[in-house]
Design a protein around this motif. Structure first.
Motif, PDB file in Angstrom:
ATOM      1  N   PRO A   1       0.778  -1.219   0.057  1.00  0.00           N
ATOM      2  CA  PRO A   1       0.112   0.198  -0.202  1.00  0.00           C
ATOM      3  C   PRO A   1       0.708   1.355   0.049  1.00  0.00           C
ATOM      4  N   ALA A   2       1.807   1.261   0.693  1.00  0.00           N
ATOM      5  CA  ALA A   2       2.867   2.324   0.781  1.00  0.00           C
ATOM      6  C   ALA A   2       3.449   2.797  -0.590  1.00  0.00           C
ATOM      7  N   ALA A   3       3.812   1.685  -1.319  1.00  0.00           N
ATOM      8  CA  ALA A   3       4.473   2.002  -2.508  1.00  0.00           C
ATOM      9  C   ALA A   3       3.449   2.347  -3.442  1.00  0.00           C
TER      10      ALA A   3
ATOM     11  N   GLU B   1       0.723   9.209  -5.922  1.00  0.00           N
ATOM     12  CA  GLU B   1       0.871  10.707  -5.613  1.00  0.00           C
ATOM     13  C   GLU B   1       1.866  11.184  -6.663  1.00  0.00           C
ATOM     14  N   TRP B   2       2.754  10.613  -7.245  1.00  0.00           N
ATOM     15  CA  TRP B   2       3.815  10.821  -8.154  1.00  0.00           C
ATOM     16  C   TRP B   2       2.947  10.969  -9.391  1.00  0.00           C
ATOM     17  N   ALA B   3       2.226  10.246  -9.823  1.00  0.00           N
ATOM     18  CA  ALA B   3       1.305  10.374 -10.884  1.00  0.00           C
ATOM     19  C   ALA B   3       0.567  11.479 -11.049  1.00  0.00           C
ATOM     20  N   ASN B   4      -0.158  11.575  -9.817  1.00  0.00           N
ATOM     21  CA  ASN B   4      -0.946  12.958  -9.678  1.00  0.00           C
ATOM     22  C   ASN B   4      -0.494  14.114  -9.883  1.00  0.00           C
TER      23      ASN B   4
ATOM     24  N   LEU C   1       3.260  12.495   1.963  1.00  0.00           N
ATOM     25  CA  LEU C   1       2.394  11.130   2.213  1.00  0.00           C
ATOM     26  C   LEU C   1       2.346  10.612   3.691  1.00  0.00           C
ATOM     27  N   PRO C   2       1.252   9.675   3.952  1.00  0.00           N
ATOM     28  CA  PRO C   2       1.152   9.260   5.320  1.00  0.00           C
ATOM     29  C   PRO C   2       2.446   8.806   6.037  1.00  0.00           C
TER      30      PRO C   2
END
Length: 285
Positions: free
Chosen positions: A162-164, A170-173, A204-205
């Protein structure tokens, strides 16, 4: 192993795939146009046709110097790679540019960090050389406004966690049409700057612990020495002498300590050395 290409860079893609075959690692190439997909298939290479998503990209030319196109390419590359990993449930995915050459199977290296969600290197090959070129920057960083060295997005390893997945999404966004295309200073945000900003900001969380002021790591000396000793015996037919193993262990631990000290200095943190050998890589706390 996953890479990507258009028709204009086909020779790079074919060379990359040939290298992957030679080291016996499974590989796939994302094709940005139909001609590229057809050429890859003709050469027996597993391909994902992303031509529909990449319709706005030139098919036969380089577009590195066109910011909006290069940014779009990064968005398609990352989002497609994430989609493929989730679709096929790959345990570990190495997203690699086609202008890379691999000398051995990446699993030989990646097994030293079994618990890492994401692995990436930096563009900082020599802190001394960077300091000589730019005396105004007191650390080896190459991103505008960055706190660390430029994270090298030419090779990114993502485990199926899930973290990856959150990091890749997020990177794509950050490269998508709704995201900012420039920094406040006017720098174009491409895939490398977008990734570096994501990590540096701790947005990120799983990066919230970046706000603390300590750095520690877990020592891999036991696993490393055992691996080298096995390779030594395979090549020489003789066991590695205990003295040699001792000297190797000492050199390894000194090198890791030096790298941790450098990381702590760059990040402005207090280094807390590990108390016992472990199985994980450097961890920020």
């Amino acid at each position: 192993m996953v890479s990507y290409t258009n028709s204009g860079l086909m020779r790079w893609a074919l060379n990359w795939a040939a290298i992957c075959s030679s080291i016996k690692v499974k590989h796939l190439v994302i094709a940005f146009d139909r001609d590229a997909a057809a050429a890859l298939q003709l050469n027996g290479i597993l391909v994902h046709d992303a031509s529909a998503a990449a319709a706005a990209l030139p098919s036969s030319t380089r577009f590195r110097e066109t910011p909006e196109l290069f940014r779009l390419m990064g968005h398609i590359k990352v989002s497609t790679a994430l989609q493929l990993q989730q679709q096929y449930q790959w345990h570990t995915m190495v997203l690699s540019d086609t202008d890379t050459a691999w000398l051995q199977h990446p699993a030989l290296l990646l097994r030293f960090w079994p618990a890492a969600d994401l692995l990436v290197s930096t563009d900082c090959l020599s802190a001394a050389a960077v300091a000589a070129q730019n005396v105004s920057v007191p650390r080896c960083q190459m991103m505008p406004g960055g706190w660390t060295s430029a994270w090298n997005t030419g090779i990114v390893v993502a485990r199926n966690t899930p973290a990856a997945a959150a990091a890749l999404q997020e990177w794509a966004n950050r490269l998508g049409p709704a995201a900012l295309s420039k920094t406040a200073e006017g720098w174009q945000i491409d895939d490398q700057l977008g990734f570096s900003n994501m990590i540096d900001e701790g947005s990120l969380p799983w990066t919230k612990h970046f706000a603390a002021n300590f750095l520690t790591y877990q020592n891999l000396v036991t696993e490393y020495v055992a691996h080298v000793a096995r390779v030594w015996q395979q090549h020489t037919g003789k066991p590695m002498a205990l003295l040699h193993q001792h000297l190797l262990a000492a050199a390894f631990q000194l090198q890791v300590l030096a790298e941790a000290l450098a990381a702590a200095r760059v990040l402005g943190r207090v280094l807390v050395p590990p108390s016992t050998p472990g199985k994980n890589t450097c961890v920020l706390q």
